[in-house]
Write an enzyme that holds these catalytic residues in place. Structure first.
Site, PDB file in Angstrom:
ATOM      1  CB  THR A 146      -0.890   0.070   0.984  1.00  0.00           C
ATOM      2  OG1 THR A 146      -0.260  -0.169   2.375  1.00  0.00           O
ATOM      3  CG2 THR A 146      -1.892  -1.131   1.114  1.00  0.00           C
ATOM      4  CE  LYS A 168       0.147  -3.350   3.612  1.00  0.00           C
ATOM      5  NZ  LYS A 168      -0.640  -2.270   4.402  1.00  0.00           N
ATOM      6  CB  THR A 179      -0.935  -2.008  10.398  1.00  0.00           C
ATOM      7  OG1 THR A 179      -1.620  -1.640  11.383  1.00  0.00           O
ATOM      8  CG2 THR A 179      -1.728  -1.900   9.292  1.00  0.00           C
ATOM      9  CD  GLU A 259       1.929   5.304   6.217  1.00  0.00           C
ATOM     10  OE1 GLU A 259       1.565   5.872   7.223  1.00  0.00           O
ATOM     11  OE2 GLU A 259       1.282   4.747   5.589  1.00  0.00           O
ATOM     12  CG  ASN A 378      -0.030   8.740   8.032  1.00  0.00           C
ATOM     13  OD1 ASN A 378      -0.774   7.953   7.562  1.00  0.00           O
ATOM     14  ND2 ASN A 378       1.015   8.691   8.639  1.00  0.00           N
ATOM     15  CB  SER A 383      -3.760   6.134   3.627  1.00  0.00           C
ATOM     16  OG  SER A 383      -3.193   6.618   4.825  1.00  0.00           O
TER      17      SER A 383
END
Lengths: 383, 383
Positions: A146, A168, A179, A259, A378, A383
């Site tokens: 993603t 992922k 996650t 991220e 974010n 997302s």
């Protein structure tokens, strides 16, 4: 080689059109046998996505013939229609493979609260099935990305048998589980109960101790499939260690690709009265936004470590706490220690040791710094 | 008017040279009587700064003649020397006022792990004492600022009596208590036990429900001093409401001035099975970094609200949850609700309602968005 490093597995990864970008978004992993033992661990979030609710049922039989995974939509908070869509996806995979739907696990990742485009997903299953290959592991790993910037795979090969996997995950990374979607495969001959034991032991000290941003997802899934194709039954300890090693490697890859992160922070809690205490303290430190900002600024701000420790119920005396940052004991006995100017924080990995001086147990939690890039990534889009 | 709005109090705020910037950094608040009843609430962080450890002892006598507060250094994690410095500060105040040191509360705020410059602080006490005035409340409020952009004061005047106060706090704002120093004063005739009851009731639903960044400080202190100078004894309910109103107002001022924030977020949890459930859920939502980023980006990402609710132990059924953002019920029965495009998030205040559909209790937690400015402010230098 990913999920096809072990014998007895084929995989594919294609662009079904679920993502508007046209990037790969559908992966299929098939266990061609002869055995189809399996184990799974799922998010402890009580708001579970439809594919998690479905796959939990699938795993009750401890037999998995195939896993279908999509990025581009989490199918979470989508009500009865979302569950019907997951069911229809499993039915479609079962149909093209000639197996039962109850042997097909489903994983989804992406935005919460949006129905999947089934008119694209179901034809995509047929396309993926037509491309299944013993060399398809990498394409499958790419199709589940993603916000991941790289795809993540890992393989451990032992004497005649192999454990491999793909993962992922980049945001909403927190324990129980972090996650992520993870599919592990092995060609060793291992019964489901043993797979389950090894998988739970491995995730407890690997994925469960990766805590990038304290946010727990609705879709976390880790599956371990065993084909038995190697015709070798390893010793439990050796097998469990191989599973742990692959999980650890994939967990590290998740942290390194988190991220917006610019630092990977290893929070090691030592001399705790219990392992639970060590984990609680490690997590409290790892989730302290102020500390994560300080690390981003390469500031060895140990006061923020102590204030995070102080919010826990762990056994310790404030005036016996010691903290090292990158090898420099900047806090000794709850007060000022070595010169903080000695701390070199120029590199990506930062190592914090919190010594509770209360026992002999320890635990390590991995996290990231908090950066403007994390905020941007974010806040700029859903997302 | 701050802490000198009530009769029987004088205050001063000066620049003692503790801050390198030369900004005001020392405040003194003196209860001139005739009564000196007091109550206090302190951080629940187990790593407590020296002034907290000292002031907790002072409050055991329930008599406070003066409060001395400094910014420019938290005097936390400073070992025995730090405690000696706090003691010496109280002794100095006692000496210049002709009172006992055990009646002098001490509050400090600033960087953890640094000793205070006593050669500047002690002469500063004499300077401050010389400037004590019935009009000194605002100067005192200014002298306790750290990263605060504005000073915070509040006053409620009733029939013949007054409750006033000042607060500081901008970062490390989390419950139990939020990171802050607060001094409240009243000229009502109120016994210490009643002050204590009113103060605990007020902080429980005000400061304890302000959670800007989930980080709990080592120095949080809220003091309530009563001079009795108004010679009026109010009804308990009226007095408690006045204290609550001042605490609520100051708490709101803290949120509005939180470091780097661009949004003030009111998280209201309704229809919970218990107040504890409502607080737990509210706090989980308020601490979700991903949601805080989304709010910053004016993105009504309700999936992140549901994933935060799902991490709690509160009583609820996932498929009965409802979420409104700024009045639009974007999530109904755990799934997609009204069109998220209807949500207007242009203004600073954002109102999230989480309906647990599990009872009739409710609670409101205030937080802020997570911004690049927060990261910058907390990574660019030690604070």
């Amino acid at each position: 080689m990913s999920v096809t490093a072990a014998k007895g597995f084929t995989a594919a990864g294609i662009a079904a059109g679920i993502k508007e970008s046209g990037n790969p978004d559908l992966a299929l992993v098939v266990n061609t046998g002869p055995r189809r033992a399996a184990a799974g661990v799922f998010t402890s979030n009580r708001v579970k996505a439809a594919p998690v609710l479905w796959s939990e049922q699938v795993l009750k039989s401890a037999q998995v013939s195939a896993v279908v995974l999509n990025s581009g939509g989490a199918n979470a908070c989508t009500g009865p229609k979302g569950f019907q869509d997951t069911h229809a996806t499993a039915e479609k995979v079962a149909e093209v493979l000639g197996r039962g739907a109850i042997e097909v696990a489903v994983c989804s990742t992406g935005l919460i609260g949006v129905l999947l485009p089934m008119d694209k997903l179901l034809p995509g299953v047929e396309t993926a099935a037509a491309q299944l290959s013993e060399h398809g592991g990498e394409k499958a790993a790419i199709a589940i990305k993603t916000t991941d910037t790289v795809h993540k795979t890992s393989v451990v090969t032992k004497d005649g048998w192999t454990v491999g996997g793909m993962a992922k995950g980049a945001g909403m990374l927190a324990p129980g589980l972090a996650t992520m979607l993870v599919v592990l495969t092995t060609d060793a001959v291992v019964e489901s109960e043993v797979l389950d034991e090894a998988l739970r032991a491995a995730t407890r000290t690997t994925f469960d101790r990766v805590d990038s941003d304290g946010c727990m997802s609705t879709n976390d899934t880790v599956l371990l499939l065993a084909s038995g194709a190697a015709e070798v039954t390893p010793e439990y300890e050796e097998f469990a260690e191989a599973v742990r090693a692959v999980c650890d490697d994939l967990g590290q890859q998740l942290i390194r690709d988190a991220e917006g992160a610019s630092k990977d922070i290893k929070v090691e809690v030592v001399n705790a009265a219990s392992e639970d205490d060590a984990v609680e303290v490690g997590r409290s430190i790892a989730r302290n936004n102020l500390l994560k900002c300080a690390i981003h600024g390469e500031d060895p701000n140990w006061g923020r470590v102590l204030s995070a420790i102080g919010t826990t119920k762990a056994a310790f005396e404030p005036d016996r706490l010691n903290v090292a940052i990158n090898g420099v004991w900047v806090c000794k006995n709850g007060g000022v220690g070595e010169d903080r100017e000695k701390v070199d924080m120029r590199y990506r990995e930062v190592h914090i040791v919190a010594d509770l001086a209360a026992g002999s147990e320890s635990a390590t939690i991995w996290t990231n710094d908090l950066t403007a890039d994390y905020v941007h990534e974010n806040s700029a889009y859903s997302s």
